[in-house]
Design an enzyme around this catalytic site. Structure first.
Site, PDB file in Angstrom:
ATOM      1  N   ALA A 245       0.921  -1.191  -0.185  1.00 26.27           N
ATOM      2  CA  ALA A 245       0.031   0.023   0.028  1.00 26.27           C
ATOM      3  C   ALA A 245       0.814   1.204   0.084  1.00 26.27           C
ATOM      4  O   ALA A 245       1.957   1.335   0.902  1.00 26.27           O
ATOM      5  CB  ALA A 245      -0.858   0.169   1.278  1.00 26.27           C
ATOM      6  N   ASP A 246       0.572   2.344  -0.868  1.00 26.70           N
ATOM      7  CA  ASP A 246       1.142   3.544  -0.625  1.00 26.70           C
ATOM      8  C   ASP A 246       0.260   4.482  -0.183  1.00 26.70           C
ATOM      9  O   ASP A 246      -0.785   4.070   0.570  1.00 26.70           O
ATOM     10  CB  ASP A 246       1.488   4.104  -2.304  1.00 26.70           C
ATOM     11  CG  ASP A 246       0.218   4.223  -3.256  1.00 26.70           C
ATOM     12  OD1 ASP A 246      -0.826   4.226  -2.720  1.00 26.70           O
ATOM     13  OD2 ASP A 246       0.532   4.199  -4.262  1.00 26.70           O
ATOM     14  N   SER A 247       0.586   5.703  -0.022  1.00 26.69           N
ATOM     15  CA  SER A 247      -0.275   6.691   0.758  1.00 26.69           C
ATOM     16  C   SER A 247      -1.848   6.686   0.210  1.00 26.69           C
ATOM     17  O   SER A 247      -2.862   6.957   1.008  1.00 26.69           O
ATOM     18  CB  SER A 247       0.339   7.860   0.733  1.00 26.69           C
ATOM     19  OG  SER A 247       0.669   8.450  -0.562  1.00 26.69           O
TER      20      SER A 247
ATOM     21  N   ASP B 161      -3.481   4.504  -1.298  1.00 27.90           N
ATOM     22  CA  ASP B 161      -3.982   3.119  -0.842  1.00 27.90           C
ATOM     23  C   ASP B 161      -4.490   3.249   0.483  1.00 27.90           C
ATOM     24  O   ASP B 161      -5.769   2.707   1.114  1.00 27.90           O
ATOM     25  CB  ASP B 161      -3.203   2.078  -0.907  1.00 27.90           C
ATOM     26  CG  ASP B 161      -2.796   1.514  -2.427  1.00 27.90           C
ATOM     27  OD1 ASP B 161      -3.808   1.846  -3.492  1.00 27.90           O
ATOM     28  OD2 ASP B 161      -1.783   1.282  -2.632  1.00 27.90           O
TER      29      ASP B 161
END
Length: 142
Positions: free
Chosen positions: A95-97, A99
Protein backbone atom coordinates in the site's frame (compact mmCIF):
# COMPACT_ATOMS: atom_id res chain seq x y z
CA UNK A 1 16.26 1.50 43.20
CA UNK A 2 14.60 1.25 39.82
CA UNK A 3 14.26 3.75 37.05
CA UNK A 4 11.34 3.71 34.74
CA UNK A 5 11.21 5.23 31.30
CA UNK A 6 8.23 5.06 29.06
CA UNK A 7 7.67 5.32 25.35
CA UNK A 8 4.15 2.75 23.16
CA UNK A 9 1.42 2.51 25.76
CA UNK A 10 -1.92 4.19 25.19
CA UNK A 11 -4.05 5.28 28.11
CA UNK A 12 -7.71 6.06 27.71
CA UNK A 13 -9.18 9.24 29.10
CA UNK A 14 -10.17 7.41 32.30
CA UNK A 15 -6.63 6.12 32.94
CA UNK A 16 -3.93 8.53 34.00
CA UNK A 17 -0.27 7.48 33.88
CA UNK A 18 1.73 8.54 36.89
CA UNK A 19 5.45 9.13 36.44
CA UNK A 20 7.65 11.45 38.46
CA UNK A 21 8.99 13.22 35.39
CA UNK A 22 5.62 13.24 33.55
CA UNK A 23 7.20 12.12 30.29
CA UNK A 24 4.15 11.17 28.34
CA UNK A 25 2.21 12.75 25.51
CA UNK A 26 -1.11 14.36 26.31
CA UNK A 27 -3.26 14.05 23.18
CA UNK A 28 -5.93 16.54 22.18
CA UNK A 29 -8.67 13.93 22.74
CA UNK A 30 -7.81 13.65 26.43
CA UNK A 31 -5.87 10.39 26.18
CA UNK A 32 -2.21 9.92 26.96
CA UNK A 33 0.30 7.89 24.99
CA UNK A 34 3.63 6.28 25.71
CA UNK A 35 5.70 4.35 23.18
CA UNK A 36 7.54 1.84 25.35
CA UNK A 37 7.91 1.11 29.03
CA UNK A 38 11.27 -0.10 30.29
CA UNK A 39 12.27 -0.85 33.85
CA UNK A 40 15.93 -0.90 34.79
CA UNK A 41 17.23 -1.91 38.21
CA UNK A 42 20.22 0.23 39.12
CA UNK A 43 21.36 -1.93 42.06
CA UNK A 44 21.56 -5.68 42.38
CA UNK A 45 18.87 -5.67 45.05
CA UNK A 46 16.90 -8.21 43.03
CA UNK A 47 19.51 -10.18 41.10
CA UNK A 48 16.88 -12.36 39.45
CA UNK A 49 15.27 -9.27 37.87
CA UNK A 50 16.96 -7.89 34.79
CA UNK A 51 15.95 -5.18 32.37
CA UNK A 52 12.45 -5.98 31.27
CA UNK A 53 10.06 -4.67 28.68
CA UNK A 54 6.37 -4.98 28.33
CA UNK A 55 3.74 -3.56 26.05
CA UNK A 56 0.22 -2.72 27.05
CA UNK A 57 -2.40 -2.99 24.35
CA UNK A 58 -6.11 -2.44 24.53
CA UNK A 59 -7.01 -4.57 21.56
CA UNK A 60 -10.11 -4.10 19.46
CA UNK A 61 -12.79 -6.76 19.25
CA UNK A 62 -11.85 -9.74 17.05
CA UNK A 63 -14.82 -9.07 14.76
CA UNK A 64 -13.59 -5.50 14.19
CA UNK A 65 -10.09 -6.76 13.34
CA UNK A 66 -11.61 -9.33 10.95
CA UNK A 67 -13.72 -6.69 9.21
CA UNK A 68 -10.65 -4.43 8.85
CA UNK A 69 -8.76 -7.37 7.29
CA UNK A 70 -11.59 -7.88 4.79
CA UNK A 71 -11.61 -4.20 3.83
CA UNK A 72 -7.82 -4.09 3.48
CA UNK A 73 -7.88 -7.17 1.24
CA UNK A 74 -10.61 -5.60 -0.90
CA UNK A 75 -8.94 -2.18 -1.20
CA UNK A 76 -5.52 -3.68 -2.03
CA UNK A 77 -6.99 -6.38 -4.30
CA UNK A 78 -5.31 -9.13 -2.25
CA UNK A 79 -6.25 -12.74 -2.81
CA UNK A 80 -8.41 -14.59 -0.30
CA UNK A 81 -5.38 -16.76 0.49
CA UNK A 82 -3.40 -13.73 1.69
CA UNK A 83 -3.15 -14.05 5.45
CA UNK A 84 -3.49 -10.84 7.41
CA UNK A 85 -2.83 -10.47 11.12
CA UNK A 86 -3.37 -7.51 13.43
CA UNK A 87 0.34 -6.74 13.03
CA UNK A 88 0.14 -6.67 9.21
CA UNK A 89 1.56 -3.37 7.96
CA UNK A 90 -0.15 -1.71 5.02
CA UNK A 91 3.20 -0.76 3.45
CA UNK A 92 4.40 -4.38 3.63
CA UNK A 93 1.25 -5.36 1.72
CA UNK A 94 2.18 -2.93 -1.04
CA UNK A 95 0.00 0.00 0.00
CA UNK A 96 1.13 3.53 -0.79
CA UNK A 97 -0.32 6.69 0.76
CA UNK A 98 -3.23 6.78 -1.69
CA UNK A 99 -4.07 3.14 -0.89
CA UNK A 100 -4.06 3.99 2.81
CA UNK A 101 -6.47 6.88 2.19
CA UNK A 102 -8.76 4.49 0.29
CA UNK A 103 -8.55 1.95 3.12
CA UNK A 104 -9.56 4.64 5.62
CA UNK A 105 -12.44 5.74 3.36
CA UNK A 106 -13.61 2.12 3.17
CA UNK A 107 -13.47 1.84 6.96
CA UNK A 108 -15.40 5.09 7.37
CA UNK A 109 -18.12 3.82 5.05
CA UNK A 110 -18.32 0.36 6.62
CA UNK A 111 -18.43 1.54 10.23
CA UNK A 112 -20.30 4.82 9.61
CA UNK A 113 -17.58 6.89 11.26
CA UNK A 114 -15.46 9.88 10.32
CA UNK A 115 -11.68 9.66 10.73
CA UNK A 116 -9.79 12.92 11.09
CA UNK A 117 -6.89 13.40 8.69
CA UNK A 118 -4.40 13.59 11.56
CA UNK A 119 -5.58 10.23 12.93
CA UNK A 120 -5.62 8.58 9.51
CA UNK A 121 -1.96 9.45 8.94
CA UNK A 122 -1.02 7.43 12.02
CA UNK A 123 -2.68 4.22 10.84
CA UNK A 124 -0.06 1.80 9.55
CA UNK A 125 -1.33 -1.62 10.69
CA UNK A 126 -4.58 -3.57 10.84
CA UNK A 127 -4.53 -3.36 14.66
CA UNK A 128 -4.09 0.42 14.67
CA UNK A 129 -7.03 0.77 12.29
CA UNK A 130 -9.21 -1.56 14.39
CA UNK A 131 -8.31 0.23 17.63
CA UNK A 132 -9.13 3.61 16.10
CA UNK A 133 -12.46 2.29 14.82
CA UNK A 134 -13.38 0.95 18.27
CA UNK A 135 -12.52 4.31 19.80
CA UNK A 136 -14.54 6.29 17.25
CA UNK A 137 -17.54 3.94 17.44
CA UNK A 138 -17.57 4.18 21.25
CA UNK A 139 -17.27 7.96 21.06
CA UNK A 140 -20.16 8.08 18.57
CA UNK A 141 -22.38 5.85 20.73
CA UNK A 142 -21.44 7.55 23.99
Amino acid sequence: MATCSATSVNFGASLKPCFNNNRFLQKTDGTSALNMVRVVWTKNVYPSLRTSRFNVCCAAKPETVQKVCEIVKKQLALSDETELTPESKFAALGADSLDTVEIVMGLEEEFDISVEEESSQNITTVQEAADLIEKLVQKKEG
